[in-house]
Design an enzyme around this catalytic site. Structure first.
Site, PDB file in Angstrom:
ATOM      1  N   GLU A 154      64.558  70.650  66.041  1.00  0.00           N
ATOM      2  CA  GLU A 154      64.972  70.914  64.490  1.00  0.00           C
ATOM      3  C   GLU A 154      66.437  71.340  64.611  1.00  0.00           C
ATOM      4  O   GLU A 154      67.387  71.407  63.795  1.00  0.00           O
ATOM      5  CB  GLU A 154      64.060  71.560  63.578  1.00  0.00           C
ATOM      6  CG  GLU A 154      62.643  70.859  63.574  1.00  0.00           C
ATOM      7  CD  GLU A 154      62.770  69.318  63.242  1.00  0.00           C
ATOM      8  OE1 GLU A 154      63.812  68.924  62.307  1.00  0.00           O
ATOM      9  OE2 GLU A 154      62.000  68.522  63.335  1.00  0.00           O
TER      10      GLU A 154
ATOM     11  N   THR B  83      61.676  53.020  40.270  1.00  0.00           N
ATOM     12  CA  THR B  83      63.000  53.332  39.594  1.00  0.00           C
ATOM     13  C   THR B  83      62.806  52.985  37.776  1.00  0.00           C
ATOM     14  O   THR B  83      63.697  53.242  37.204  1.00  0.00           O
ATOM     15  CB  THR B  83      63.951  52.619  40.014  1.00  0.00           C
ATOM     16  OG1 THR B  83      63.388  51.302  40.201  1.00  0.00           O
ATOM     17  CG2 THR B  83      64.542  53.020  41.356  1.00  0.00           C
TER      18      THR B  83
HETATM   19  P1  ATP Z   1      57.502  49.441  41.059  1.00  0.00           P
HETATM   20  O1  ATP Z   1      58.622  48.742  41.508  1.00  0.00           O
HETATM   21  O2  ATP Z   1      56.723  50.198  42.131  1.00  0.00           O
HETATM   22  O3  ATP Z   1      56.380  48.781  40.119  1.00  0.00           O
HETATM   23  P2  ATP Z   1      58.806  50.710  38.836  1.00  0.00           P
HETATM   24  O4  ATP Z   1      60.173  50.398  39.108  1.00  0.00           O
HETATM   25  O5  ATP Z   1      57.991  49.628  37.835  1.00  0.00           O
HETATM   26  O6  ATP Z   1      58.121  50.732  40.300  1.00  0.00           O
HETATM   27  P3  ATP Z   1      57.840  52.492  37.023  1.00  0.00           P
HETATM   28  O7  ATP Z   1      56.219  52.444  37.145  1.00  0.00           O
HETATM   29  O8  ATP Z   1      58.309  52.166  35.678  1.00  0.00           O
HETATM   30  O9  ATP Z   1      58.472  51.918  38.360  1.00  0.00           O
HETATM   31  O10 ATP Z   1      57.995  54.247  37.334  1.00  0.00           O
HETATM   32  C1  ATP Z   1      57.123  54.932  37.872  1.00  0.00           C
HETATM   33  C2  ATP Z   1      57.028  56.288  36.844  1.00  0.00           C
HETATM   34  O11 ATP Z   1      58.070  57.113  37.245  1.00  0.00           O
HETATM   35  C3  ATP Z   1      57.136  56.269  35.403  1.00  0.00           C
HETATM   36  O12 ATP Z   1      55.742  56.095  34.704  1.00  0.00           O
HETATM   37  C4  ATP Z   1      57.756  57.497  34.858  1.00  0.00           C
HETATM   38  O13 ATP Z   1      56.768  58.546  34.786  1.00  0.00           O
HETATM   39  C5  ATP Z   1      58.679  57.708  36.058  1.00  0.00           C
HETATM   40  N1  ATP Z   1      59.998  57.087  35.849  1.00  0.00           N
HETATM   41  C6  ATP Z   1      60.739  56.408  36.473  1.00  0.00           C
HETATM   42  N2  ATP Z   1      62.036  56.167  36.107  1.00  0.00           N
HETATM   43  C7  ATP Z   1      62.122  56.905  34.868  1.00  0.00           C
HETATM   44  C8  ATP Z   1      63.105  57.008  34.065  1.00  0.00           C
HETATM   45  N3  ATP Z   1      63.955  56.315  33.971  1.00  0.00           N
HETATM   46  N4  ATP Z   1      63.069  58.029  32.958  1.00  0.00           N
HETATM   47  C9  ATP Z   1      61.720  58.712  32.725  1.00  0.00           C
HETATM   48  N5  ATP Z   1      60.701  58.655  33.869  1.00  0.00           N
HETATM   49  C10 ATP Z   1      60.912  57.489  34.696  1.00  0.00           C
END
Ligand code: ATP
Length: 516
Positions: free
Chosen positions: A346, A130
């Site tokens: 389905e 997210t």
């Molecule tokens: P995890 O909990 O699995 O570590 P995370 O919440 O840290 O996941 P990220 O690694 O920050 O998730 O997000 C993965 C990818 O999703 C980012 O590199 C980006 O490309 C895309 N992404 C997620 N949220 C956004 C957002 N709000 N805006 C733009 N891109 C996003």
């Protein structure tokens, strides 16, 4: 470092020299003749042993996380944090919340003069993908700070003290390179609640983290950001003021945020006029930022594969299907009889979903994808945050409709409902244990209690599941002709879209929900 290199050079030179001495026996020279061959061999062995010992001693096991043990990798991470808030779509309220922290890192003097302490620890929690890591990188990017990434699992070690040492090294490095952001992903790997049976090494690592977070003084511009999918598992000591005292929930994006995320990820991609980003946002309900980024990327790959200069809506639809339903199986070897069963299964889902108005059916397919032999793609018309008991019951009936259709048409059931059953059971468990929607009454039942008296809960769950299943059976029985029509068209075309489904329903006067 320099000393080590000189030492290595001396050892290599002496080994080469002794080797020359030995070779000299074969190709004699007057200078070396005085030394006998035995003496030369001994010298050669001693030199070789020294060199081997030296190399071994310097090959110590790594005691710091990979990111810290190599300057080169750390530099790469630091540069990769040139992410800014413009790259983070949606999440406006979170960006606003983080402004203060950014301001502190950019102009810490202002806060120090006022004697104000800025929160040192921020905890992002929420489902995976997210944008938690992205947000942390953006804070580093906005403040031009060093971004030090570590994953909680990097600190989990078998040997007592190693994890704690890694934590110490991480914080030392952060202080040296301040202003800096320490980002600890999956912090639950080290930060889970301590109890009597918890292991010593993990406790030491967690204690070290607590000590390091307390050890900051007000002059240090180091911010620690943690991320977890399970806030409920974390030790209270980690969450108390002075440590991770700001908890920020980063959840699945709503429709507007999905649209913004899709715009960010299609910014540099050539799109044609058929694409309406807001429509795509509408049919990607429930997807995370990571999945949306993946869809945009998949669409571009599909366009390249089809040798097109622009990405069109068909590429996007194919990408959505690929992400939601999995990879299409080429040349599937499904038996005709099984294909018929899948089409009935389905059709059952689609029929009940449409009659009970559970989500909008977008597509029904019996083309195998991933592990499933068929699927119904559907999405809600709008983002919903509250669901009534009746709506949950309708959802369960829709999930069980595949099994109900099989039973009604073939008088026999198959293994095809495995995933449906697990989803339905999950909803029912929440109805009974979390939402107080059963005859057990208004209570929340935790895991511990579930283990103690599962039988009472099982009976309640079974009652709800049976009620929902019987409803599916009666809806399908009353609309068997529509079910067969959908199934036959599926056998003929393999997939049906929403317009074709509407056409079928128009042919039949009044689809009946006999249960209402
Ligand atoms: P995890 O909990 O699995 O570590 P995370 O919440 O840290 O996941 P990220 O690694 O920050 O998730 O997000 C993965 C990818 O999703 C980012 O590199 C980006 O490309 C895309 N992404 C997620 N949220 C956004 C957002 N709000 N805006 C733009 N891109 C996003």
């Amino acid at each position: 470092m320099k000393k080590k290199k000189i030492m290595l050079l001396i050892l290599v030179i002496s080994l080469v020299a002794v080797t020359i001495l030995i070779f000299n026996k074969l190709y004699p020279s007057p200078i070396w003749n005085r030394k006998n061959i035995k003496m030369r061999m001994v010298m050669w062995i001693i030199s070789l042993s020294f060199l081997t010992y030296y190399l071994k001693v310097n090959q110590k096991p790594q005691l710091v996380p990979s990111i810290l043990s190599s300057d080169r990798i750390a530099d790469k991470e630091r540069h990769s944090s040139n992410v800014t808030f413009d790259d983070v779509a949606g999440l406006e309220e979170i960006k606003e919340e983080l402004q203060e922290t950014i301001d502190f890192l950019n102009d810490s003097g202002k806060y120090k003069r006022m004697g104000a302490k800025i929160p040192k620890g921020i905890l992002f929690y929420g489902p995976p993908g997210t944008g938690k890591t992205l947000l942390a990188k953006a804070v580093a990017g906005e403040t031009n700070s060093t971004f030090l990434y570590a994953s909680g699992s990097e600190f989990v070690e078998k040997y007592v003290g190693v994890g704690a040492k890694r934590v110490r090294t991480l914080f030392e490095r952060a202080k040296k390179e301040a202003p800096s952001i320490i980002f600890i992903d999956e912090i639950d790997a080290i930060g889970t609640r301590r109890n009597l049976d918890s292991n010593n090494e993990k406790d030491q690592t967690l204690n070290q983290l607590l000590v390091e977070m307390d050890g900051f003084n007000t002059d240090e511009t180091v911010i620690v950001i943690g991320a977890t999918n399970r806030l409920d598992l974390l030790d209270e000591a980690l969450l108390r003021p002075g440590r991770f005292d700001r908890h920020i929930y980063v959840g699945n994006p709503n429709r507007k945020a999905r649209e913004q995320i899709l715009r960010v990820h299609t910014k540099n991609k050539p799109l044609d006029d058929t694409i309406d980003i807001s429509e795509i946002a509408k049919k990607t309900h429930g997807l995370t930022g990571a999945e949306l980024a993946n869809i945009a990327n998949e669409a571009a790959i599909i366009a390249v594969r089809n040798k097109k200069d622009y990405i069109n809506i068909e590429h996007f639809n194919a990408a959505i299907e690929r992400v939601l339903a999995g990879l299409e199986v080429k040349n599937p070897t499904v038996l005709l009889k099984e294909k018929k069963t899948v089409s009935i299964h389905e059709a059952g889902h689609a029929l009940v979903s449409k009659i009970l108005k559970v989500d909008m059916v977008q597509k029904i397919s019996i083309v195998p994808r991933g592990q499933s032999l068929g699927y119904v793609l559907k999405f809600p018309e709008e983002d919903r945050y509250l669901l009534t008991k009746q709506e949950l019951m309708d959802k369960i009936s829709t999930l069980l409709a595949g099994r109900a259709a099989e039973e009604l048409v073939f008088g026999e059931i198959t293994t095809g409902a495995k995933d449906d059953l697990s989803k339905a059971t999950k909803i029912v468990k929440e109805m009974v244990c979390s939402y107080g929607m059963s005859s057990l009454g208004l209570m929340a039942i935790d895991e511990h209690y579930t283990k103690l008296d599962f039988e009472a809960i099982r009976i309640e769950m079974q009652k709800i599941l049976d009620e929902a299943y019987n409803r599916s059976i009666s809806i399908i029985r009353e609309n068997l002709d529509i079910l067969h029509h959908i199934s036959n068209l599926l056998m003929e075309k393999e997939s049906i879209d929403s317009e074709e489904l509407d056409e079928i329903f128009k042919l039949y006067q009044k689809p009946i929900d006999c249960a209402t």
